[in-house]
Scaffold this motif. Structure first.
Motif, PDB file in Angstrom:
ATOM      1  N   TYR A   1       9.290  -5.453  -4.786  1.00 20.09           N
ATOM      2  CA  TYR A   1       8.287  -4.226  -5.000  1.00 20.09           C
ATOM      3  C   TYR A   1       8.977  -2.921  -4.951  1.00 20.09           C
ATOM      4  O   TYR A   1       8.705  -2.191  -5.864  1.00 20.09           O
ATOM      5  N   ALA A   2       9.683  -2.758  -3.942  1.00 25.24           N
ATOM      6  CA  ALA A   2      10.392  -1.371  -3.791  1.00 25.24           C
ATOM      7  C   ALA A   2      11.263  -1.147  -5.072  1.00 25.24           C
ATOM      8  O   ALA A   2      11.345   0.057  -5.731  1.00 25.24           O
TER       9      ALA A   2
ATOM     10  N   SER B   1      -2.195  -6.229  -6.191  1.00 22.21           N
ATOM     11  CA  SER B   1      -1.515  -5.179  -6.406  1.00 22.21           C
ATOM     12  C   SER B   1      -1.282  -4.615  -7.763  1.00 22.21           C
ATOM     13  O   SER B   1      -0.621  -3.389  -7.902  1.00 22.21           O
TER      14      SER B   1
ATOM     15  N   LYS C   1      10.894  -2.601  -8.016  1.00 22.88           N
ATOM     16  CA  LYS C   1      10.395  -3.056  -9.400  1.00 22.88           C
ATOM     17  C   LYS C   1      10.909  -4.169 -10.033  1.00 22.88           C
ATOM     18  O   LYS C   1      11.190  -4.070 -11.462  1.00 22.88           O
TER      19      LYS C   1
ATOM     20  N   SER D   1      17.327   1.516  -8.556  1.00 23.84           N
ATOM     21  CA  SER D   1      15.884   1.864  -8.997  1.00 23.84           C
ATOM     22  C   SER D   1      16.125   3.274  -9.996  1.00 23.84           C
ATOM     23  O   SER D   1      15.237   3.476 -10.845  1.00 23.84           O
TER      24      SER D   1
ATOM     25  N   SER E   1       0.859  -1.254   0.180  1.00 33.03           N
ATOM     26  CA  SER E   1      -0.015  -0.100   0.068  1.00 33.03           C
ATOM     27  C   SER E   1       0.919   1.391   0.024  1.00 33.03           C
ATOM     28  O   SER E   1       0.265   2.273  -0.142  1.00 33.03           O
ATOM     29  N   MET E   2       2.230   0.959   0.132  1.00 25.52           N
ATOM     30  CA  MET E   2       3.128   2.221  -0.107  1.00 25.52           C
ATOM     31  C   MET E   2       3.595   2.347  -1.471  1.00 25.52           C
ATOM     32  O   MET E   2       3.416   1.558  -2.320  1.00 25.52           O
ATOM     33  N   LYS E   3       4.033   3.606  -1.670  1.00 27.82           N
ATOM     34  CA  LYS E   3       4.621   3.641  -3.068  1.00 27.82           C
ATOM     35  C   LYS E   3       6.147   3.280  -3.041  1.00 27.82           C
ATOM     36  O   LYS E   3       7.003   3.336  -1.889  1.00 27.82           O
ATOM     37  N   PRO E   4       6.776   2.476  -4.212  1.00 26.63           N
ATOM     38  CA  PRO E   4       7.964   1.915  -4.034  1.00 26.63           C
ATOM     39  C   PRO E   4       9.146   3.044  -3.620  1.00 26.63           C
ATOM     40  O   PRO E   4       9.793   2.796  -2.775  1.00 26.63           O
ATOM     41  N   GLU E   5       9.042   4.319  -3.968  1.00 16.65           N
ATOM     42  CA  GLU E   5      10.058   5.177  -3.896  1.00 16.65           C
ATOM     43  C   GLU E   5      10.207   5.415  -2.268  1.00 16.65           C
ATOM     44  O   GLU E   5      11.157   5.752  -1.777  1.00 16.65           O
ATOM     45  N   ASP E   6       8.725   5.247  -1.787  1.00 16.96           N
ATOM     46  CA  ASP E   6       9.118   5.817  -0.185  1.00 16.96           C
ATOM     47  C   ASP E   6       9.374   4.587   0.642  1.00 16.96           C
ATOM     48  O   ASP E   6      10.074   4.765   1.755  1.00 16.96           O
TER      49      ASP E   6
END
Ligand SMILES: Cc1cc2nc3c(=O)[nH]c(=O)nc-3n(C[C@H](O)[C@H](O)[C@H](O)COP(=O)(O)O)c2cc1C
Ligand code: SF4
Ligand code: FES
Lengths: 420, 148
Positions: free
Chosen positions: A110-111, A152, A113, A67, A34-39
């Motif tokens: 996920y973070a 997701s 990609k 990334s 539920s978080m953004k990968p960059e976060d």
């Protein structure tokens, strides 16, 4: 400190997905998705997590490099080669807590990609292979791996790649060669694997323990995570202790616990009440310490101040009954066996050091042999392609520097100080 | 060959499947004979020289026939200080088994290992894929007697 990495391992069913989920397993994956990968990458940077494979490289920074590279696909590779002698810290995760690693890998992928992952597992861990493959199967079945994970839209495939008995394949570029089906020989850096890795694509290689920290970071957040252990390089740490202590084993403790506390409190002191003579703090490649140094905190910033390194966190304890010349010889025999042969100073020099050590150890040492060893070692240092050669030279130089009397005694009396 | 097909799905090219394929051939042929290497080369459509070059790099691929059971005994530092070398001597005395060799009756082969990640329970060994630790002069043979 609450136990995290080794949680549940006393439960004989700890490797099963049900047990893992009953105690909160895979909840952090849901949160991460539920978080953004960059976060997530930012959170890992903020957490101060440093790689547990030996070099202590900041994980968030490595992920950032990967990334930023636009090439696709990207690969995530877990380094489960655990070949550094004295090291057995990743093994309990692999055999008893495999879902923690898998959850950590899916979050990391996920973070980053990355849609494809491998666990590069040493060939010497056949049981871990069985456990991991079963755990991966369970994770696919529950929708934590494969297509569109938990709805997701993110997909990630994972499999085990079994190594075949080559220590050098723990080095990340050699590991990538081995993954690609080649002889595992180190590649020149740069380019770094984060840009040009497996099959020429951006590849993140992280140690088992490093990736297993991800669920904890997601769970408690970077701020809380930084409160565990030494704030300069925080987190829980697995220390694996062997040799002459009452209770050898793997201990999960806050990063920066002192060597003294580990040996005398957690491990119950020297076996049979003996005298400590020497200790290697981070696996055979890290410089040996004399007993006066054991107040040191076991972390990436403190050990260099007393002339050693945290390495893999493999503590090897030697008491008065151990001949250190023999330990040094056996360590160098290992490096000789494992040298990949790519560069001459390592290929030739390490074998030569072994020959000289062998003759000293077996009572045929000659006057001048110590100087000869120092000379060979300094001709290896800084002249090799990868750190293996340097490591071997460092072992010889540090044993001689810290325990000259044992080497002298051997040469003069043609026998061992310990047996005398 | 179904097994190799499954493995190929995990890698972006055929060569990626080489290490696992060599393991399969080793299991099927007992060791990596010329025939076994050729079978691996054929299965992946790779030059035989490439396959051989890779196979000879790794310590866990076998390049000669092995006994029915493979003893992989660690003698690295933690095991050495706990008496592993004495166990090597005993294997020679009792079974005539030398490092790198096979007993006359073909029952055991012995390979000396570098650290196998069991240093807290040294000395340690693998027999085939079974792991045994806390070895001593007595239990070594009790354990080995279970392998016929
Ligand atoms: C000779 C050599 C052997 C290595 N062996 C291992 C190993 O067995 N496991 C490991 O995680 N890292 C090993 N490393 C370190 C890796 O190259 C790499 O730095 C590490 O996997 C990165 O992961 P981390 O950032 O999570 O620590 C080795 C390095 C060298 C030079
Ligand atoms: S230092 Fe040794 S192991 Fe490393 S590349 Fe050179 S020969 Fe190979
Ligand atoms: S030294 Fe033998 S298992 Fe580690």
């Amino acid at each position: 400190m609450e136990i995290f990495l080794l949680k549940n391992i006393d439960n004989p069913e700890s490797h099963r997905i049900q047990v893992y989920q009953q105690t909160g397993g895979y909840e952090q994956l849901k949160k991460a998705l539920s978080m953004k990968p960059e976060d997530i990458i930012q959170e890992v940077k903020n957490s101060g997590l440093r790689g547990r494979g030996g070099a202590g490289f900041p994980t968030g920074m490595k992920w950032d490099f990967a990334s930023r590279d636009p090439k696709l696909p990207k690969y995530l590779v877990c380094n489960a080669d655990e070949g550094e002698p004295g090291t057995f810290k990743d093994r309990p995760i692999l055999e008893k807590n495999p879902h923690l690693l898998i959850e950590g890998m899916v979050i990391s992928a996920y973070a980053l990609k990355a849609e494809r992952g491998y666990i590069y597992l040493r060939g010497e861990y056949p049981h871990a292979k069985v456990v991991l493959e079963e755990a991966i199967r369970e994770a696919y079945e529950s929708g934590f791996l494969g297509q569109d994970i938990l709805g997701s839209g993110f997909s990630f495939d994972l499999s085990v790649h079994q190594g075949a008995g080559a220590y050098i394949c723990g080095e990340e570029t050699a590991l990538i060669d081995s993954l690609e089906g080649r002889r595992g020989q180190p590649r020149i850096k740069p380019p770094f694997p984060v840009n040009v890795g497996a099959w020429g694509m951006p590849t993140v290689v992280n140690n088992v323990e490093t990736l297993s920290n991800l669920p904890l970071i997601i769970k408690i957040g970077a701020e809380e995570y930084k409160k565990i252990g030494n704030p300069e390089c925080p987190g829980p740490k697995l220390y694996c202790v062997s040799g002459m202590v009452e209770r050898p084993g793997v201990y999960e403790l806050p990063m920066g616990t002192t060597l003294k506390e580990i040996i005398y409190e957690h491990c119950g002191g020297i076996k049979g009440g003996g005298q400590l003579k020497a200790v290697i703090p981070g696996g055979i490649s890290t410089p040996v310490l004399t007993p006066d140094k054991i107040d040191v905190q076991m972390d990436f910033v403190s050990l260099p101040k007393v002339g050693s390194m945290l390495g893999s966190g493999a503590v090897m304890v030697f008491d008065e009954s151990v001949c250190l010349v023999r330990v040094c010889w056996r360590a160098i025999r290992f490096f000789e066996h494992e040298s990949c042969g790519k560069c001459t100073p390592c290929r030739e020099g390490v074998g030569w050091m072994r020959t000289v050590l062998e003759r000293i150890e077996s009572g045929f040492g000659r006057k001048g042999d110590i100087e000869l060893l120092q000379d060979i070692a300094s001709n290896i240092t800084g002249k090799t392609f990868c750190p293996l050669g340097d490591g071997a030279a460092g072992v010889v130089l540090n044993f001689i520097r810290n325990f000259p009397e044992e080497f002298d005694y051997h040469i003069q009396n043609k026998k061992c100080m310990v047996e005398a | 060959m179904e097994e190799i097909k499954e493995i190929l799905k995990r890698y972006p090219d055929r060569r990626g499947a080489l290490l696992p394929t060599l393991y399969i051939m080793q299991r099927e042929y007992g060791w990596l004979s010329q025939e076994a290497l050729q079978a691996a080369a054929d299965a992946l459509n790779l030059p035989p020289a490439t396959v051989k070059g890779v196979a000879t790099f790794y310590a866990m691929y076998r390049h000669k026939p092995m006994g029915r059971h493979l003893i992989q005994l660690c003698t690295n530092v933690a095991c050495m200080i706990m008496g592993a070398e004495r166990l090597v001597d005993l294997l020679k005395e009792r079974y005539g088994l030398e490092p790198g060799g096979t007993t006359e009756d073909g029952r055991f082969s012995l390979v000396i290992m570098e650290c196998i990640g069991a240093c807290d329970r040294a000395p340690a060994m693998l027999v085939d894929t079974d792991f045994h630790a806390d070895l001593n002069e007595q239990n070594l043979f009790e354990i080995l007697e279970q392998y016929k």
